[in-house]
Design a protein around this motif. Structure first.
Motif, PDB file in Angstrom:
ATOM      1  N   LEU A 318     -33.092 -26.812 -37.777  1.00 51.32           N
ATOM      2  CA  LEU A 318     -32.657 -27.287 -36.684  1.00 51.32           C
ATOM      3  C   LEU A 318     -33.693 -27.405 -35.420  1.00 51.32           C
ATOM      4  O   LEU A 318     -33.586 -28.192 -34.668  1.00 51.32           O
ATOM      5  N   GLN A 319     -34.658 -26.410 -35.491  1.00 55.67           N
ATOM      6  CA  GLN A 319     -35.628 -26.475 -34.526  1.00 55.67           C
ATOM      7  C   GLN A 319     -36.677 -27.638 -34.836  1.00 55.67           C
ATOM      8  O   GLN A 319     -36.868 -28.503 -33.614  1.00 55.67           O
ATOM      9  N   GLU A 320     -36.758 -28.135 -36.163  1.00 54.15           N
ATOM     10  CA  GLU A 320     -37.772 -29.177 -36.500  1.00 54.15           C
ATOM     11  C   GLU A 320     -37.143 -30.603 -35.853  1.00 54.15           C
ATOM     12  O   GLU A 320     -37.597 -31.471 -35.325  1.00 54.15           O
ATOM     13  N   VAL A 321     -35.649 -30.697 -36.208  1.00 57.76           N
ATOM     14  CA  VAL A 321     -34.994 -31.886 -35.801  1.00 57.76           C
ATOM     15  C   VAL A 321     -34.693 -32.023 -34.240  1.00 57.76           C
ATOM     16  O   VAL A 321     -34.073 -32.965 -34.045  1.00 57.76           O
ATOM     17  N   GLY A 322     -34.969 -30.922 -33.562  1.00 52.52           N
ATOM     18  CA  GLY A 322     -34.678 -31.142 -32.035  1.00 52.52           C
ATOM     19  C   GLY A 322     -33.201 -30.609 -31.674  1.00 52.52           C
ATOM     20  O   GLY A 322     -33.013 -30.686 -30.638  1.00 52.52           O
ATOM     21  N   VAL A 323     -32.545 -30.047 -32.614  1.00 50.06           N
ATOM     22  CA  VAL A 323     -30.956 -29.686 -32.292  1.00 50.06           C
ATOM     23  C   VAL A 323     -31.249 -28.810 -31.284  1.00 50.06           C
ATOM     24  O   VAL A 323     -30.328 -28.368 -30.252  1.00 50.06           O
ATOM     25  N   LEU A 324     -31.904 -27.547 -31.492  1.00 51.38           N
ATOM     26  CA  LEU A 324     -31.842 -26.281 -30.628  1.00 51.38           C
ATOM     27  C   LEU A 324     -32.259 -26.917 -29.470  1.00 51.38           C
ATOM     28  O   LEU A 324     -31.896 -25.766 -28.533  1.00 51.38           O
ATOM     29  N   THR A 325     -33.425 -27.607 -29.229  1.00 51.90           N
ATOM     30  CA  THR A 325     -33.912 -27.765 -27.827  1.00 51.90           C
ATOM     31  C   THR A 325     -32.714 -28.482 -26.933  1.00 51.90           C
ATOM     32  O   THR A 325     -32.409 -28.152 -25.883  1.00 51.90           O
ATOM     33  N   ALA A 326     -32.131 -29.351 -27.650  1.00 53.32           N
ATOM     34  CA  ALA A 326     -31.091 -30.158 -26.862  1.00 53.32           C
ATOM     35  C   ALA A 326     -29.911 -29.154 -26.832  1.00 53.32           C
ATOM     36  O   ALA A 326     -29.354 -29.293 -25.537  1.00 53.32           O
ATOM     37  N   ASP A 332     -27.971 -24.614 -20.120  1.00 47.70           N
ATOM     38  CA  ASP A 332     -28.612 -24.540 -18.922  1.00 47.70           C
ATOM     39  C   ASP A 332     -27.736 -25.450 -17.910  1.00 47.70           C
ATOM     40  O   ASP A 332     -27.506 -24.887 -16.889  1.00 47.70           O
ATOM     41  N   ASP A 333     -27.556 -26.646 -18.461  1.00 52.83           N
ATOM     42  CA  ASP A 333     -26.929 -27.571 -17.618  1.00 52.83           C
ATOM     43  C   ASP A 333     -25.281 -26.978 -17.211  1.00 52.83           C
ATOM     44  O   ASP A 333     -24.775 -26.934 -16.012  1.00 52.83           O
ATOM     45  N   ILE A 334     -24.623 -26.398 -18.563  1.00 54.67           N
ATOM     46  CA  ILE A 334     -23.316 -25.983 -18.162  1.00 54.67           C
ATOM     47  C   ILE A 334     -23.272 -24.635 -17.181  1.00 54.67           C
ATOM     48  O   ILE A 334     -22.312 -24.538 -16.318  1.00 54.67           O
ATOM     49  N   PHE A 335     -24.084 -23.861 -17.462  1.00 55.64           N
ATOM     50  CA  PHE A 335     -24.227 -22.627 -16.509  1.00 55.64           C
ATOM     51  C   PHE A 335     -25.103 -22.477 -15.498  1.00 55.64           C
ATOM     52  O   PHE A 335     -25.356 -21.308 -15.068  1.00 55.64           O
ATOM     53  N   GLN A 336     -25.813 -23.798 -15.164  1.00 52.36           N
ATOM     54  CA  GLN A 336     -26.739 -23.902 -14.252  1.00 52.36           C
ATOM     55  C   GLN A 336     -27.737 -22.653 -14.269  1.00 52.36           C
ATOM     56  O   GLN A 336     -28.149 -22.092 -13.263  1.00 52.36           O
ATOM     57  N   GLY A 337     -28.168 -22.442 -15.505  1.00 55.55           N
ATOM     58  CA  GLY A 337     -29.433 -21.475 -15.487  1.00 55.55           C
ATOM     59  C   GLY A 337     -29.152 -20.053 -15.090  1.00 55.55           C
ATOM     60  O   GLY A 337     -29.968 -19.230 -15.085  1.00 55.55           O
ATOM     61  N   VAL A 359     -30.039 -14.949 -32.544  1.00 58.51           N
ATOM     62  CA  VAL A 359     -31.360 -14.890 -31.894  1.00 58.51           C
ATOM     63  C   VAL A 359     -32.352 -15.854 -32.362  1.00 58.51           C
ATOM     64  O   VAL A 359     -33.154 -16.385 -31.542  1.00 58.51           O
ATOM     65  N   ALA A 360     -32.250 -16.030 -33.715  1.00 60.91           N
ATOM     66  CA  ALA A 360     -33.339 -17.107 -34.307  1.00 60.91           C
ATOM     67  C   ALA A 360     -33.002 -18.496 -33.656  1.00 60.91           C
ATOM     68  O   ALA A 360     -34.219 -19.119 -33.337  1.00 60.91           O
ATOM     69  N   GLY A 361     -31.869 -18.760 -33.443  1.00 64.52           N
ATOM     70  CA  GLY A 361     -31.548 -19.974 -32.940  1.00 64.52           C
ATOM     71  C   GLY A 361     -32.124 -19.877 -31.441  1.00 64.52           C
ATOM     72  O   GLY A 361     -32.516 -20.972 -30.767  1.00 64.52           O
ATOM     73  N   CYS A 362     -31.729 -18.862 -30.568  1.00 73.21           N
ATOM     74  CA  CYS A 362     -32.198 -18.840 -29.275  1.00 73.21           C
ATOM     75  C   CYS A 362     -33.690 -18.916 -29.209  1.00 73.21           C
ATOM     76  O   CYS A 362     -34.287 -19.673 -27.988  1.00 73.21           O
ATOM     77  N   MET A 363     -34.423 -18.351 -29.963  1.00 75.53           N
ATOM     78  CA  MET A 363     -36.043 -18.745 -29.769  1.00 75.53           C
ATOM     79  C   MET A 363     -36.408 -19.920 -30.040  1.00 75.53           C
ATOM     80  O   MET A 363     -37.250 -20.337 -29.635  1.00 75.53           O
ATOM     81  N   GLY A 364     -35.545 -20.745 -30.816  1.00 73.59           N
ATOM     82  CA  GLY A 364     -35.967 -22.209 -30.942  1.00 73.59           C
ATOM     83  C   GLY A 364     -35.587 -23.101 -29.888  1.00 73.59           C
ATOM     84  O   GLY A 364     -36.081 -24.157 -29.680  1.00 73.59           O
ATOM     85  N   MET A 365     -34.341 -22.521 -29.033  1.00 71.83           N
ATOM     86  CA  MET A 365     -33.847 -23.440 -28.199  1.00 71.83           C
ATOM     87  C   MET A 365     -34.673 -23.379 -27.032  1.00 71.83           C
ATOM     88  O   MET A 365     -34.675 -24.306 -26.148  1.00 71.83           O
ATOM     89  N   TYR A 366     -35.081 -22.081 -26.849  1.00 73.52           N
ATOM     90  CA  TYR A 366     -35.842 -22.004 -25.346  1.00 73.52           C
ATOM     91  C   TYR A 366     -37.106 -21.611 -25.411  1.00 73.52           C
ATOM     92  O   TYR A 366     -37.727 -20.681 -26.146  1.00 73.52           O
ATOM     93  N   PRO A 367     -37.871 -22.567 -24.780  1.00 74.38           N
ATOM     94  CA  PRO A 367     -39.329 -22.116 -24.824  1.00 74.38           C
ATOM     95  C   PRO A 367     -39.913 -21.103 -23.862  1.00 74.38           C
ATOM     96  O   PRO A 367     -39.230 -20.748 -22.980  1.00 74.38           O
TER      97      PRO A 367
END
Length: 444
Positions: A318-326, A332-337, A359-367
């Motif tokens: 999921l990280q490789e295909v960009g899903v987690l970043t999106a 962030d947009d929904i909860f305004q950071g 947690v693994a997903g969050c590590m891939g979602m957020y830089p």
């Protein structure tokens, strides 16, 4: 989102659902995690060029191979650390190193026993890990409390204390180990800023549960019984301090040498292994073979290791295909950071599904950023460590410790949800509020 990406997400979600419903499907979650991992990577290989448009066609396959090796290397560090830590704890337990735990809990008062168990579980979990500590404490509990109804309350508190204790330590929970090895939290940062919120999340539920426990035990009911061992008391004490002291030393070793944490674990394992072999020189041959590390290692739960491997590698797709970043951008947009709200929701979700993939997903979602809330030891990462660990106590299936205790003591999902879940939630929110005060009122 492309069609192929959608299929990868669907495959991951189906696998995730099957893992969450393990008690219904009766299929080991490790098997599902491995299948999910292979299916997701295979789907990526259907048209890898679409995910790496800047790479020439003849180099795409090589790029995917490099990606797998990179993610496998990251996962291996976590897996070897867990295997080493689990082996060390098994060595200490098999050779009577934890006998002092049982002896130190001796009391006739129900409430005194509860508080002693709560604090001992809390601090042991930070040193060992919440899963192992839960097993040790439940085994001790069975020798101390005979009444089934009382023992269920103690067992529930073991789950709460173990998860809370694991949240403030870099080696206390699989999720904190992942965050620590990834480098987004540090030993000093997570201990100094998450310790009190974690303590609050344990003390408040313990106080409420203590109101259900009154009076004393029947005479001799909870008096510890001695068990035969061919090791002397001095040898058992040495094994305990080498094992537990070694685990405490691992973060120090990492700071001094800058080597990966699993190297420190292997150092401790090598020393403990050598010492126990020497101690076994003068013991009975049958006892020697039964307690040797080579035999103890066969007791390590490899299915747990395979589960983590499958989950971490599936999330990597999921990280490789960009899903987690999106997905991270959308949150962030929904909860305004608002990191308190985002991590708070993640914590509640961790009580429903396994916190490892969350947690693994969050590590891939957020830089990781150089400064601010997303920096190393920033608000987001510290709250994630707290919420994912403590939040898993809200339901009996929300953590590895809870699932193990559920099986050992036959705790039903309904009983825990009715009697314990609301108590955990009160402590969980109180801990988050105190952390907010640390940052916004006390100025930590």
């Amino acid at each position: 989102m492309s069609t192929l990406t959608l299929w990868i997400v669907i495959a991951f979600c189906i696998g995730y659902l099957c893992i969450a419903l393990e008690s219904v499907t009766r299929v080991n979650k490790a098997a599902i995690a491995l299948l999910m991992c292979v299916v997701c990577w295979t789907l990526l290989m259907v048209d890898p060029a679409s995910f790496y448009p800047t790479i020439a066609a003849d180099g795409v396959v090589h790029r995917v191979a490099e990606a797998i090796e990179h993610h496998l290397g990251d996962a291996a560090g976590t897996l070897f650390f867990l295997m080493g830590a689990m082996t060390i704890v098994e060595i200490v337990d098999s050779n009577g190193g934890f006998n002092f735990v049982r002896d130190s809990l001796k009391t006739s008062s129900k409430r005194k026993l509860m508080w002693r168990m709560a604090f001992m579980t809390f601090f042991l979990s930070a040193i060992l890990d919440n899963l192992t500590t839960s097993i040790v404490m439940i085994m001790v509990l069975r020798k101390l409390v005979q009444n089934k109804e009382d023992r269920l309350l103690y067992a529930a508190l073991v789950v709460i204390s173990a998860n809370s204790g694991g949240a403030f330590s870099p080696i206390g929970d699989v999720t904190t180990i992942m965050l620590w090895i990834k480098g987004v939290i540090t030993t000093q940062g997570v201990i100094t800023e998450i310790f009190i919120p974690s303590l609050i999340s344990m003390v408040i539920p313990a106080f409420i549960i203590s109101l259900y426990l009154k009076g004393n035990f029947d005479k001799e009911q909870n008096q510890p019984k001695t068990t035969a061992s061919q090791f002397t008391q001095a040898q058992r004490t040495a094994i305990f301090w080498l094992g537990v002291g070694g685990l405490v030393f691992v973060p120090i070793f990492k700071t001094i040498t800058h080597l990966p944490p699993f190297m420190g674990i292997l150092l401790v394992l090598g020393i403990l292994w050598t010492v126990t072999e020497i101690f076994h020189y003068n013991t009975d041959e049958h006892d020697t073979m039964a307690k040797r590390v080579s035999d103890i290692m066969s007791k390590i739960d490899l299915s747990t290791i395979m589960f983590f491997l499958g989950i971490l590698m599936a999330v990597a797709v999921l990280q490789e295909v960009g899903v987690l970043t999106a997905l991270g951008k959308s949150l962030d947009d929904i909860f305004q950071g608002n990191h308190y709200l985002v991590t708070g929701i993640i914590g509640v979700l961790s009580s429903i599904v396994d916190n490892v993939p969350l947690v693994a997903g969050c590590m891939g979602m957020y830089p990781v950023e150089a400064a601010g809330d997303m920096a190393v030891d920033g608000i987001f990462w510290q709250l994630l460590a707290y919420c994912a660990g403590v939040g898993g106590s809200m339901l009996i299936i929300g953590s590895a410790a809870g699932v193990v205790v559920m099986g050992l003591e036959k705790i039903t999902f309904g009983w825990y949800m009715k009697r314990i879940s609301w108590i955990v939630f009160v402590g969980y929110i109180a801990g988050i509020l105190y952390y907010w005060m640390e940052k916004n009122v006390l100025g930590f």
